[in-house]
Design a protein around this motif. Structure first.
Motif, mmCIF file in Angstrom:
data_model
loop_
_atom_site.group_PDB
_atom_site.id
_atom_site.type_symbol
_atom_site.label_atom_id
_atom_site.label_comp_id
_atom_site.label_asym_id
_atom_site.label_seq_id
_atom_site.Cartn_x
_atom_site.Cartn_y
_atom_site.Cartn_z
ATOM 1 N N SER A 25 -8.058 3.720 9.070
ATOM 2 C CA SER A 25 -6.898 3.940 8.208
ATOM 3 C C SER A 25 -7.052 3.137 6.917
ATOM 4 O O SER A 25 -6.827 3.628 5.814
ATOM 5 N N ALA A 26 -7.470 1.887 7.082
ATOM 6 C CA ALA A 26 -7.571 1.004 5.915
ATOM 7 C C ALA A 26 -8.714 1.423 4.987
ATOM 8 O O ALA A 26 -8.550 1.518 3.764
ATOM 9 N N GLY A 75 -10.853 3.686 3.020
ATOM 10 C CA GLY A 75 -10.710 5.055 2.539
ATOM 11 C C GLY A 75 -11.022 5.137 1.067
ATOM 12 O O GLY A 75 -11.789 4.325 0.530
ATOM 13 N N LEU A 76 -10.402 6.086 0.406
ATOM 14 C CA LEU A 76 -10.656 6.256 -1.022
ATOM 15 C C LEU A 76 -10.308 4.982 -1.783
ATOM 16 O O LEU A 76 -10.925 4.671 -2.798
ATOM 17 N N GLY A 77 -9.305 4.254 -1.289
ATOM 18 C CA GLY A 77 -8.886 3.020 -1.956
ATOM 19 C C GLY A 77 -10.026 2.025 -2.072
ATOM 20 O O GLY A 77 -10.167 1.326 -3.072
ATOM 21 N N PHE A 100 -2.269 -0.987 -0.620
ATOM 22 C CA PHE A 100 -2.768 0.383 -0.450
ATOM 23 C C PHE A 100 -4.008 0.373 0.425
ATOM 24 O O PHE A 100 -4.146 1.161 1.358
ATOM 25 N N SER A 101 -4.910 -0.546 0.125
ATOM 26 C CA SER A 101 -6.179 -0.568 0.837
ATOM 27 C C SER A 101 -5.991 -0.933 2.310
ATOM 28 O O SER A 101 -6.686 -0.403 3.169
ATOM 29 N N LEU A 102 -5.055 -1.829 2.595
ATOM 30 C CA LEU A 102 -4.843 -2.228 3.993
ATOM 31 C C LEU A 102 -3.865 -1.298 4.707
ATOM 32 O O LEU A 102 -3.470 -1.550 5.839
ATOM 33 N N SER A 103 -3.475 -0.222 4.044
ATOM 34 C CA SER A 103 -2.514 0.742 4.624
ATOM 35 C C SER A 103 -1.203 0.077 5.013
ATOM 36 O O SER A 103 -0.616 0.390 6.048
ATOM 37 N N MET A 140 3.883 1.249 4.619
ATOM 38 C CA MET A 140 4.363 2.597 4.909
ATOM 39 C C MET A 140 4.278 2.938 6.384
ATOM 40 O O MET A 140 4.251 4.105 6.750
HETATM 41 N N1 PFF Z 1 -5.877 2.569 3.037
HETATM 42 C C1 PFF Z 1 -6.228 3.869 2.534
HETATM 43 C C2 PFF Z 1 -7.283 3.698 1.454
HETATM 44 O O1 PFF Z 1 -7.602 2.576 1.082
HETATM 45 O O2 PFF Z 1 -7.764 4.696 0.961
HETATM 46 C C3 PFF Z 1 -5.057 4.644 2.020
HETATM 47 C C4 PFF Z 1 -3.867 4.614 2.924
HETATM 48 C C5 PFF Z 1 -3.949 5.151 4.190
HETATM 49 C C6 PFF Z 1 -2.706 4.008 2.507
HETATM 50 C C7 PFF Z 1 -2.882 5.073 5.049
HETATM 51 C C8 PFF Z 1 -1.626 3.921 3.344
HETATM 52 C C9 PFF Z 1 -1.738 4.449 4.614
HETATM 53 F F1 PFF Z 1 -0.700 4.378 5.415
#
Ligand code: PFF
Length: 457
Positions: free
Chosen positions: A33-34, A36-38, A232-235, A238
């Motif tokens: 989850s963490a 990703g594109l971020g 954002f990166s650590l999700s 949300m």
């Molecule tokens: N953490 C993901 C990224 O860095 O791309 C984006 C993300 C996924 C943000 C899930 C929030 C989330 F709940």
């Protein structure tokens, strides 16, 4: 009681709720989850613009002081309640706080709708790389695939894969995908970093990426940008980590998992930078990077890969496949937040919930697939402002409203970690609200500017 390290043969816990099959499965799903594109799209760009090595130090400090405590806070709420965000917040904080849970669901919905569009680009780049290389002018190529029918088509393919996995549930869907995909992603990225170190531009690339500069750190925008990037990166902010922790057994070690997930996320982001910058420097494209994060990844890099000939093509394909894999495991968690909440609230089946919501999200995603401005606006509102509001709310709920937080954090913790719990609770109560409150203030100002720019043109 089953040890969290052992295989759990049942896919359901005692209350009928699904549980992770293995501890590794949970950790990899959370790292999935963490990461990703971020990490691969935004981090290296934000770091090089924000002061290089000085930024990295600030970022690591933010992860330690804000990221890990907030992740622990989310984990605690999820594991205590075994509910998805709306029900979990209701249980620990009362009905007055339900809007916070609803905000998490809305954020997941909106973020996935545009995230899947960008993920669609990575699928497209991977496939085009395999079929014919990244020929032609990379700027023109990007414009032709980023919006319009092509973008919609790849976005829909990506959403179909995401929905298919989430429909299969936690153990057979998300966990299995993470167990297969995450090792692939790590291996590709490490291989690419080793290869990048052999490039003639490697030294220069590292210098460009990591050149320490303190001036940027004095700029509040860099600070709040770093915090936003960390959430954002650590999700965080949300309910994604909350939702994943709701499938944990009561005796799992939250502290250790939070540290493992956060450090892995940082390492992947850091290593991605070690790939991106040598490639860009090998072709002297540094100046282009300053223009935009999208530009760095989707225009400069394919251009560089193409200019390197055959090896560049192979490396390029691997790079975009790794991005697509990272995006997929993140998208799974985004859809899971929304799906699990609807399953819990409306008592409908997982298959129906994942399919129905996935289709709705895919439909909304057509808007950012038609307009990069709309995509940017959705990122600014849902991916930044809503996330920060969500993180602020989580800190208040866990720090001030939820009873016996320390007890929850200590449960299952090793004695070594138990000692840190009072410090973590202090951070969640006093430090997080202040720091996130400042970030929130700047985010609100920035969002107003973005919205104005969008409508004024
Ligand atoms: N953490 C993901 C990224 O860095 O791309 C984006 C993300 C996924 C943000 C899930 C929030 C989330 F709940």
């Amino acid at each position: 009681m089953a040890q969290p390290t052992k295989m759990n043969p049942k896919s359901q816990g005692s209350g009928g709720r699904e549980v992770w099959g293995t501890r590794l499965g949970f950790v990899l799903a959370a790292v999935g989850s963490a990461v990703g594109l971020g990490n691969m799209w935004r981090f290296s760009y934000v770091a090089s613009e924000g002061g290089g090595a000085a930024f990295l130090i600030l970022y690591v400090a933010l992860i330690a002081l804000i990221g890990i405590p907030l992740m622990l806070a989310e984990f605690s709420v999820g594991r205590r309640t075994h509910l998805s965000p709306i029900g979990a917040i209701r249980q620990v904080a009362g009905s007055r706080w339900v809007p916070l849970g609803v905000l998490y669901v809305l954020t997941g919905f909106l973020v996935l709708s545009y995230y899947a569009v960008i993920a669609g680009w990575t699928l497209r780049y991977s496939l085009d790389g395999i079929l014919g290389g990244f020929a032609g002018d990379p700027g023109v190529y990007f414009e032709s695939v980023a919006t319009g029918w092509d973008a919609i088509a790849y976005h829909l393919v990506f959403m179909t894969i995401t929905i298919g996995i989430v429909m299969n549930g936690v153990q057979r869907g998300i966990e299995r995908a993470a167990l297969i995909l995450m090792p692939i992603l790590f291996l590709i990225l490490l291989g690419l970093a080793v290869w990048a170190a052999t490039l003639p531009g490697a030294r220069e690339g590292y210098a460009f990426y990591l050149q320490p500069s303190l001036a940027e750190l004095m700029d509040p925008a860099v600070l709040t940008g770093a915090a936003g990037q960390a959430f954002f990166s650590l999700s965080l902010g949300m309910g994604a980590m909350l939702t994943f922790a709701s499938y944990l057994s009561r005796d799992s070690d939250l502290n250790q998992e939070a540290v493992t997930v956060s450090l892995s996320d940082f390492l992947v982001a850091f290593i991605a930078g070690l790939v991106v910058f040598p490639v860009i420097a090998a072709l002297g494209l540094q100046d282009q990077v300053g223009e935009s994060a999208v530009g760095a990844l989707f225009i400069s890099l394919p251009g560089a890969f193409e200019a390197m000939g055959g090896i560049g093509r192979i490396v390029g394909i691997l790079f975009f496949v790794a991005l697509a894999v990272g995006a997929l495991t993140s998208a799974l968690s985004l859809l899971e937040v929304v799906t699990s909440s609807i399953i819990d609230e409306l008592r409908i089946s997982r298959r129906k919930a994942a399919l129905g919501l996935g289709v709705l999200i895919a439909a909304v995603g057509i808007i950012p697939a038609l307009s990069l401005d709309a995509l940017g606006l959705m990122d600014a509102i849902a991916g930044e402002l809503f996330l920060v509001i969500g993180a602020f709310g989580m800190a208040i709920v866990v720090g001030w409203v939820m009873p016996n937080v320390a007890g929850e954090m200590k449960r299952g913790a090793s004695p070594a970690f138990e000692r840190y719990v009072p410090g973590v609770v202090f951070l969640v109560r006093y430090v997080l609200p202040v720091v996130i409150g400042i970030v929130l203030w700047f985010s609100i100002l920035e969002t107003i500017e973005n919205v104005q720019a969008f409508f004024v043109g």
